[in-house]
Design a protein around this motif. Structure first.
Motif, PDB file in Angstrom:
ATOM      1  N   ASN A   1       0.813  -1.229   0.000  1.00 17.73           N
ATOM      2  CA  ASN A   1       0.000   0.000   0.000  1.00 17.73           C
ATOM      3  C   ASN A   1       0.843   1.274   0.000  1.00 17.73           C
ATOM      4  O   ASN A   1       0.351   2.327   0.394  1.00 17.73           O
TER       5      ASN A   1
ATOM      6  N   ALA B   1       2.194  -3.028  -6.147  1.00 17.50           N
ATOM      7  CA  ALA B   1       1.083  -3.464  -6.991  1.00 17.50           C
ATOM      8  C   ALA B   1       0.639  -4.883  -6.701  1.00 17.50           C
ATOM      9  O   ALA B   1      -0.142  -5.448  -7.449  1.00 17.50           O
ATOM     10  N   GLY B   2       1.116  -5.472  -5.614  1.00 16.40           N
ATOM     11  CA  GLY B   2       0.706  -6.830  -5.294  1.00 16.40           C
ATOM     12  C   GLY B   2       1.811  -7.532  -4.546  1.00 16.40           C
ATOM     13  O   GLY B   2       2.845  -6.924  -4.235  1.00 16.40           O
TER      14      GLY B   2
ATOM     15  N   PRO C   1     -14.220   0.195  -2.824  1.00  9.99           N
ATOM     16  CA  PRO C   1     -14.622  -0.272  -1.489  1.00  9.99           C
ATOM     17  C   PRO C   1     -13.594   0.042  -0.397  1.00  9.99           C
ATOM     18  O   PRO C   1     -13.156  -0.849   0.332  1.00  9.99           O
ATOM     19  N   LEU C   2     -13.188   1.290  -0.311  1.00  8.52           N
ATOM     20  CA  LEU C   2     -12.201   1.698   0.683  1.00  8.52           C
ATOM     21  C   LEU C   2     -12.618   3.035   1.272  1.00  8.52           C
ATOM     22  O   LEU C   2     -13.268   3.835   0.608  1.00  8.52           O
TER      23      LEU C   2
ATOM     24  N   PHE D   1      -3.334   1.887  -3.433  1.00  5.96           N
ATOM     25  CA  PHE D   1      -4.199   0.765  -3.098  1.00  5.96           C
ATOM     26  C   PHE D   1      -4.461  -0.038  -4.361  1.00  5.96           C
ATOM     27  O   PHE D   1      -4.869   0.516  -5.381  1.00  5.96           O
ATOM     28  N   ARG D   2      -4.218  -1.327  -4.270  1.00  9.56           N
ATOM     29  CA  ARG D   2      -4.633  -2.208  -5.357  1.00  9.56           C
ATOM     30  C   ARG D   2      -6.026  -2.687  -4.994  1.00  9.56           C
ATOM     31  O   ARG D   2      -6.211  -3.406  -4.003  1.00  9.56           O
ATOM     32  N   THR D   3      -7.006  -2.264  -5.754  1.00  8.87           N
ATOM     33  CA  THR D   3      -8.386  -2.541  -5.370  1.00  8.87           C
ATOM     34  C   THR D   3      -9.246  -2.595  -6.630  1.00  8.87           C
ATOM     35  O   THR D   3      -8.754  -3.002  -7.685  1.00  8.87           O
ATOM     36  N   ALA D   4     -10.506  -2.232  -6.507  1.00  7.24           N
ATOM     37  CA  ALA D   4     -11.415  -2.325  -7.641  1.00  7.24           C
ATOM     38  C   ALA D   4     -12.147  -1.009  -7.834  1.00  7.24           C
ATOM     39  O   ALA D   4     -12.473  -0.319  -6.879  1.00  7.24           O
TER      40      ALA D   4
ATOM     41  N   ASN E   1     -15.537  -0.258  -9.172  1.00  4.89           N
ATOM     42  CA  ASN E   1     -16.660  -1.156  -9.463  1.00  4.89           C
ATOM     43  C   ASN E   1     -16.096  -2.542  -9.741  1.00  4.89           C
ATOM     44  O   ASN E   1     -15.505  -3.125  -8.851  1.00  4.89           O
ATOM     45  N   HIS E   2     -16.206  -3.049 -10.966  1.00  2.00           N
ATOM     46  CA  HIS E   2     -15.660  -4.382 -11.215  1.00  2.00           C
ATOM     47  C   HIS E   2     -14.297  -4.343 -11.885  1.00  2.00           C
ATOM     48  O   HIS E   2     -13.738  -5.383 -12.183  1.00  2.00           O
ATOM     49  N   LEU E   3     -13.769  -3.158 -12.152  1.00  2.00           N
ATOM     50  CA  LEU E   3     -12.508  -3.072 -12.889  1.00  2.00           C
ATOM     51  C   LEU E   3     -11.327  -3.137 -11.933  1.00  2.00           C
ATOM     52  O   LEU E   3     -11.361  -2.537 -10.871  1.00  2.00           O
ATOM     53  N   PRO E   4     -10.275  -3.817 -12.317  1.00  2.36           N
ATOM     54  CA  PRO E   4      -9.069  -3.781 -11.493  1.00  2.36           C
ATOM     55  C   PRO E   4      -8.520  -2.358 -11.454  1.00  2.36           C
ATOM     56  O   PRO E   4      -8.553  -1.651 -12.464  1.00  2.36           O
TER      57      PRO E   4
END
Lengths: 173, 87
Positions: free
Chosen positions: A55, A68-69, A114-115, A126-129, A131-134
């Motif tokens: 993060n 990134a992961g 969602p953060l 933040f590696r997150t979404a 909506n539905h997109l990476p």
């Protein structure tokens, strides 16, 4: 070598709603750096940057290492040297960068990501979404974000964010 | 529902993908008896209480996670990385 013409993913003009602006940013060279096991520190040294913790973003001058992961960071705005103890792949043409900045940027993102970003600070990612997109969300400062997502989904990302901006603008402060 | 990813921190359930029982980590030897493979692949207890299952943080750090949770209270007890020495 044929002369290739670099084209932006969208070529869209910036839009502003509720004092918050969505724009397409130029994406400089972007390279995925996945250090071999136990080599993260050495890779960071070779790049002149600390390999980022989860993060987090480390930066020096115009060069950034964005976490990134697991065991993976993206080098943005710099060129990876030869012989790095890592798997190195050029990702530049696979991503699109959007910037979202303004007083209600956090409210806009709250509809899609969602953060809780109310206390987000520069140096965080933040590696997150979306909506539905990476999504790789980079915090540039208060109310100032860079959104990296796959170039193939650029128009969807733009649509989602602009829609959320319109909805936020429709609500009273 | 939230899971606290050991790398990313507390994250919403929609970032994760559910795989199945953590029993999948205990793979029998290739020459094990068919009964062992049957148990491994198909036979599951369905306890009211603590269960362990595997989740994948697909919209995040891409770690596989072993989650211990309670099906009665919905408490998430632990979230551990499957890969050793994750960094």
């Amino acid at each position: 070598m044929p002369e290739l013409i670099a084209k932006p993913a969208l070529g869209a003009a910036p839009v502003t709603h509720a004092g918050t602006t969505l724009a397409e940013a130029d994406l400089p060279q972007m390279t995925a750096i996945a250090p071999w096991p136990g080599q993260a520190e050495a890779v960071g040294r070779a790049l002149g940057l600390q390999f980022p913790l989860p993060n987090a973003v480390t930066e020096a001058g115009g060069t950034r290492l964005v976490w990134a992961g697991r065991d993976l960071a993206f080098l943005i705005g710099g060129v990876a040297p030869e012989g790095l103890a890592a798997a190195v792949t050029d990702q530049s043409d696979g991503w699109v960068a959007l910037t979202l900045s303004g007083a209600r940027a956090v409210e806009v993102l709250a509809r899609l990501v969602p953060l809780d970003l109310r206390a987000a600070q520069r140096g965080q990612t933040f590696r997150t979404a979306l909506n539905h997109l990476p999504l790789i969300l980079i915090v540039e400062g208060e109310g100032d974000f860079t959104l990296l997502t796959f170039r193939s989904m650029a128009r969807t990302a733009w649509h989602e964010v602009e829609e959320a901006m319109v909805k936020v603008a429709a609500r009273a402060l | 529902m939230r899971l606290t990813c050991p790398l990313c921190g507390p994250r919403d359930r929609r970032e994760f993908y559910y795989y199945g029982a953590a029993e999948y980590l205990n793979r029998p030897a290739p020459d094990a008896a068919p009964e062992a493979w049957d148990d491994h692949l198909h036979n599951r207890d369905n306890p009211a209480g603590l269960v362990q299952d595997l989740w994948y943080h697909e919209q995040g750090c891409c770690s596989w996670l072993k989650v211990t949770r309670n099906t009665v209270t919905h408490e998430i007890v632990t979230v551990e990385p499957v890969a050793g020495g994750a960094a």
